[in-house]
Scaffold this motif. Sequence first.
Motif, PDB file in Angstrom:
ATOM      1  N   UNK A  27       0.858  -1.178   0.000  1.00 37.89           N
ATOM      2  CA  UNK A  27       0.000   0.000   0.000  1.00 37.89           C
ATOM      3  C   UNK A  27       0.901   1.237   0.000  1.00 37.89           C
ATOM      4  N   UNK A  28       0.867   1.998  -1.095  1.00 31.08           N
ATOM      5  CA  UNK A  28       1.713   3.184  -1.235  1.00 31.08           C
ATOM      6  C   UNK A  28       0.962   4.425  -0.781  1.00 31.08           C
ATOM      7  N   UNK A  29       1.611   5.240   0.046  1.00 31.12           N
ATOM      8  CA  UNK A  29       1.127   6.573   0.365  1.00 31.12           C
ATOM      9  C   UNK A  29       1.645   7.484  -0.730  1.00 31.12           C
ATOM     10  N   UNK A  30       0.752   8.269  -1.319  1.00 29.51           N
ATOM     11  CA  UNK A  30       1.164   9.128  -2.432  1.00 29.51           C
ATOM     12  C   UNK A  30       0.283  10.354  -2.518  1.00 29.51           C
ATOM     13  N   UNK A  31       0.673  11.270  -3.379  1.00 28.23           N
ATOM     14  CA  UNK A  31      -0.123  12.464  -3.601  1.00 28.23           C
ATOM     15  C   UNK A  31      -0.791  12.383  -4.965  1.00 28.23           C
ATOM     16  N   UNK A  32      -1.969  13.003  -5.051  1.00 31.61           N
ATOM     17  CA  UNK A  32      -2.718  13.088  -6.291  1.00 31.61           C
ATOM     18  C   UNK A  32      -3.066  14.546  -6.541  1.00 31.61           C
ATOM     19  N   UNK A  33      -3.150  14.949  -7.796  1.00 30.06           N
ATOM     20  CA  UNK A  33      -3.633  16.272  -8.151  1.00 30.06           C
ATOM     21  C   UNK A  33      -5.113  16.136  -8.483  1.00 30.06           C
ATOM     22  N   UNK A  34      -5.925  16.888  -7.781  1.00 32.82           N
ATOM     23  CA  UNK A  34      -7.367  16.848  -7.974  1.00 32.82           C
ATOM     24  C   UNK A  34      -7.780  18.104  -8.722  1.00 32.82           C
ATOM     25  N   UNK A  35      -8.514  17.939  -9.797  1.00 36.98           N
ATOM     26  CA  UNK A  35      -8.944  19.074 -10.592  1.00 36.98           C
ATOM     27  C   UNK A  35      -7.858  19.510 -11.558  1.00 36.98           C
ATOM     28  N   UNK A  36      -8.037  20.685 -12.110  1.00 34.88           N
ATOM     29  CA  UNK A  36      -7.062  21.195 -13.069  1.00 34.88           C
ATOM     30  C   UNK A  36      -6.984  22.703 -13.026  1.00 34.88           C
ATOM     31  N   UNK A  37      -5.947  23.211 -13.622  1.00 35.02           N
ATOM     32  CA  UNK A  37      -5.767  24.657 -13.710  1.00 35.02           C
ATOM     33  C   UNK A  37      -5.590  25.303 -12.354  1.00 35.02           C
ATOM     34  N   UNK A  38      -6.119  26.527 -12.217  1.00 35.63           N
ATOM     35  CA  UNK A  38      -5.934  27.280 -10.977  1.00 35.63           C
ATOM     36  C   UNK A  38      -6.766  26.727  -9.826  1.00 35.63           C
ATOM     37  N   UNK A  39      -7.688  25.827 -10.109  1.00 41.50           N
ATOM     38  CA  UNK A  39      -8.512  25.231  -9.054  1.00 41.50           C
ATOM     39  C   UNK A  39      -8.006  23.855  -8.620  1.00 41.50           C
ATOM     40  N   UNK A  40      -6.875  23.456  -9.147  1.00 45.40           N
ATOM     41  CA  UNK A  40      -6.353  22.148  -8.770  1.00 45.40           C
ATOM     42  C   UNK A  40      -5.806  22.191  -7.353  1.00 45.40           C
ATOM     43  N   UNK A  41      -5.777  21.032  -6.707  1.00 44.99           N
ATOM     44  CA  UNK A  41      -5.210  20.924  -5.374  1.00 44.99           C
ATOM     45  C   UNK A  41      -4.621  19.534  -5.202  1.00 44.99           C
ATOM     46  N   UNK A  42      -3.721  19.427  -4.265  1.00 45.71           N
ATOM     47  CA  UNK A  42      -3.060  18.153  -3.970  1.00 45.71           C
ATOM     48  C   UNK A  42      -3.787  17.486  -2.811  1.00 45.71           C
ATOM     49  N   UNK A  43      -4.083  16.200  -2.972  1.00 47.57           N
ATOM     50  CA  UNK A  43      -4.621  15.415  -1.867  1.00 47.57           C
ATOM     51  C   UNK A  43      -3.717  14.204  -1.673  1.00 47.57           C
ATOM     52  N   UNK A  44      -3.709  13.676  -0.470  1.00 51.06           N
ATOM     53  CA  UNK A  44      -2.948  12.467  -0.187  1.00 51.06           C
ATOM     54  C   UNK A  44      -3.870  11.275  -0.323  1.00 51.06           C
ATOM     55  N   UNK A  45      -3.343  10.183  -0.837  1.00 52.61           N
ATOM     56  CA  UNK A  45      -4.142   8.984  -1.041  1.00 52.61           C
ATOM     57  C   UNK A  45      -3.278   7.745  -1.029  1.00 52.61           C
ATOM     58  N   UNK A  46      -3.876   6.659  -1.470  1.00 46.33           N
ATOM     59  CA  UNK A  46      -3.215   5.359  -1.483  1.00 46.33           C
ATOM     60  C   UNK A  46      -3.211   4.785  -2.890  1.00 46.33           C
ATOM     61  N   UNK A  47      -2.246   3.924  -3.142  1.00 43.63           N
ATOM     62  CA  UNK A  47      -2.176   3.155  -4.382  1.00 43.63           C
ATOM     63  C   UNK A  47      -1.614   1.786  -4.020  1.00 43.63           C
ATOM     64  N   UNK A  48      -1.848   0.802  -4.864  1.00 46.04           N
ATOM     65  CA  UNK A  48      -1.275  -0.526  -4.675  1.00 46.04           C
ATOM     66  C   UNK A  48      -0.143  -0.701  -5.679  1.00 46.04           C
ATOM     67  N   UNK A  49       1.074  -0.833  -5.180  1.00 45.20           N
ATOM     68  CA  UNK A  49       2.251  -0.920  -6.053  1.00 45.20           C
ATOM     69  C   UNK A  49       3.323  -1.777  -5.398  1.00 45.20           C
ATOM     70  N   UNK A  50       4.264  -2.206  -6.227  1.00 39.12           N
ATOM     71  CA  UNK A  50       5.424  -2.900  -5.696  1.00 39.12           C
ATOM     72  C   UNK A  50       6.429  -1.887  -5.175  1.00 39.12           C
ATOM     73  N   UNK A  51       7.224  -2.313  -4.221  1.00 36.29           N
ATOM     74  CA  UNK A  51       8.222  -1.448  -3.612  1.00 36.29           C
ATOM     75  C   UNK A  51       9.425  -1.267  -4.529  1.00 36.29           C
ATOM     76  N   UNK A  52       9.937  -0.039  -4.576  1.00 38.68           N
ATOM     77  CA  UNK A  52      11.189   0.273  -5.265  1.00 38.68           C
ATOM     78  C   UNK A  52      12.265   0.319  -4.178  1.00 38.68           C
ATOM     79  N   UNK A  53      13.129  -0.686  -4.155  1.00 38.30           N
ATOM     80  CA  UNK A  53      14.133  -0.818  -3.101  1.00 38.30           C
ATOM     81  C   UNK A  53      15.034   0.410  -2.986  1.00 38.30           C
TER      82      UNK A  53
END
Length: 99
Positions: A27-53
């Motif tokens: 379970x990866x903790x990551x950031x996502x960009x929500x929306x676009x342009x001047x109304x975009x914002x960053x939210x934190x979320x999860x993804x399922x990925x393999x680990x990069x050592x």
Amino acid sequence: MFAVTVNEEMLKKLRSMLEDEDEGVCVRLREYTLGGGCRSRIILGLALEEMDEDEDESMTVEDVTFIADSDFLLRYGRKFALTFNEEKQVEVRALESDD
């Protein structure tokens, strides 16, 4: 090492999601960009990925492994809480450090 606070209900949901994934997926903790342009914002979320050592740090809560890359941890700190909002969607919050 970083820390994740997560309750049993959230762990149950994450275990269920990981059942359908290949071995080694975390379970990866990551950031996502929500929306676009001047109304975009960053939210934190999860993804399922393999680990990069080379880039990721990991920590385990019970049997669920969480990963985050070093840049993410530099930006948001080393303590996080996972909760559900009113719509039962996952929310990831960065917590202020005690150090």
